[in-house]
Design an enzyme around this catalytic site. Sequence first.
Site, PDB file in Angstrom:
ATOM      1  N   ASP A  57     -29.572 119.517  19.534  1.00 53.85           N
ATOM      2  CA  ASP A  57     -29.762 119.271  18.105  1.00 53.85           C
ATOM      3  C   ASP A  57     -28.495 118.603  17.576  1.00 53.85           C
ATOM      4  OD1 ASP A  57     -30.053 119.294  15.383  1.00 53.85           O
ATOM      5  OD2 ASP A  57     -30.696 121.392  15.254  1.00 53.85           O
ATOM      6  N   ALA A  83     -31.085 108.797  16.039  1.00 59.89           N
ATOM      7  CA  ALA A  83     -31.823 109.973  15.562  1.00 59.89           C
ATOM      8  C   ALA A  83     -31.959 109.933  14.039  1.00 59.89           C
ATOM      9  CB  ALA A  83     -31.103 111.249  15.990  1.00 59.89           C
ATOM     10  N   TYR A 118     -33.909 109.312   2.101  1.00 65.51           N
ATOM     11  CA  TYR A 118     -33.831 108.476   3.300  1.00 65.51           C
ATOM     12  C   TYR A 118     -32.982 107.223   3.032  1.00 65.51           C
ATOM     13  CZ  TYR A 118     -35.491 105.778   7.325  1.00 65.51           C
ATOM     14  OH  TYR A 118     -35.567 105.030   8.475  1.00 65.51           O
ATOM     15  N   THR A 131     -44.587 101.775  15.203  1.00 65.61           N
ATOM     16  CA  THR A 131     -44.335 103.037  15.891  1.00 65.61           C
ATOM     17  C   THR A 131     -45.407 104.036  15.487  1.00 65.61           C
ATOM     18  OG1 THR A 131     -42.952 103.923  14.118  1.00 65.61           O
ATOM     19  CG2 THR A 131     -41.829 102.620  15.819  1.00 65.61           C
TER      20      THR A 131
END
Length: 414
Positions: free
Chosen positions: A229, A254, A318, A355
């Site tokens: 993580d 990530a 984001y 994706t």
Amino acid sequence: MADRYLRLTGTAPGRFVTRRLGLPQPTALRRWSRQTPDLPGPVLRLAAGEKPAQGTYGAVVLDATAVADPADLQDVHAALHPLARSLTACGRIVVLGTPPRDGGLARSAAQQALEGLVRSLGKEIGRGCTVQLVRLAPGAAADSTLDFLLSPRSAYVSGQVIEVGPAAEVPAGGTRTALVTGAARGIGAAVAETLARDGARVVLLDIPQAADALAEAAARLGGSALPLDITAADAGERIAAALPDGLDVLVHNAGITRDRRLANMPADRWDTVIDVNLGSVLRTTGHLLKSGTINEHARIVGTASIAGIAGNAGQTNYAASKAGVIGYVRALAADAEVRGRGITANAVAPGFIETKMTAAVPLVIREAGRRMNSLGQGGQPADVAETVAWLSAAASGGVNGQVVRVCGQSLLGA
């Protein structure tokens, strides 16, 4: 993911119908493969003011570095005007300029004008062709940049302005080691695959819940898996421990989304996205630099987003995190200690990439995202991966502090 509209316009009946309706006419892009490693035609190199020889070209490199006055832009027009229609499909135009801050007022204005020319021509030219501006600082090491832009590897990169400076000499060495975060699937997996193709020993990192997919991808690429993580407090220490010989390429891929308008967004959604997408990037990079795990002449690539440039409704968290990535790589690139070690830091900013995540977007919004760019289609994970591979190359030491959009010249935030 399937793009049925692109396939439809690739047929004669489909082209006829969509043209009659005034719909977009995207061209299937020529991407790199072992069967298509080059552009389909010769590369013409000329200086502004030179009369181009008649012919059909796969690419044109126009040297406009001597443009020093608005009146000189006439030479740029004279060179490009007869060539704009003579490129092959999926051809390239690369204009060479200089940083507009260098020189007097007239020179600065004329060199800045090239940016408007390139961005506009990229939106006009069509047929899968792309147009870029490469600004050459004194002593620029631009070979790797031109190799990338003049190849099928840059198929989904258009309308970009890239500054290239001098590069520190990189000693010849053995196999380079590359760490890619978020590498179990999608763009991260494509990045790892492309770096492995180019000869790197890849270490794939992703959350423990993705351990099986991570191990499978690592085994396929001859690399190693690191289930971890990235937000863990000891993530930096554990990465360093797994890389006793150091790291030559660090790709921060990530990332997560937790979309909601700011007025409806609870603090936990905000915090989680900021921590995964940005906080972990700063913590791990800082530790790896401080511990000496990042080798001299290493390449650091952050994954931003066009949302971090243009903003996007419902993605304040984001977009903030991705804009932060841009700010971080620029600051890192300017850091005297980092520069002194020959380390570079850059970012890629993907647009609409095909994706699993974008496949889940509602149809109308998905189609808008696909078509609202100069190439009229979505990109592939390989498009981002090829751009990362260029920025990660040992020969790309002259590219530092740059943010390259991989978005087909998205009309949003372009």
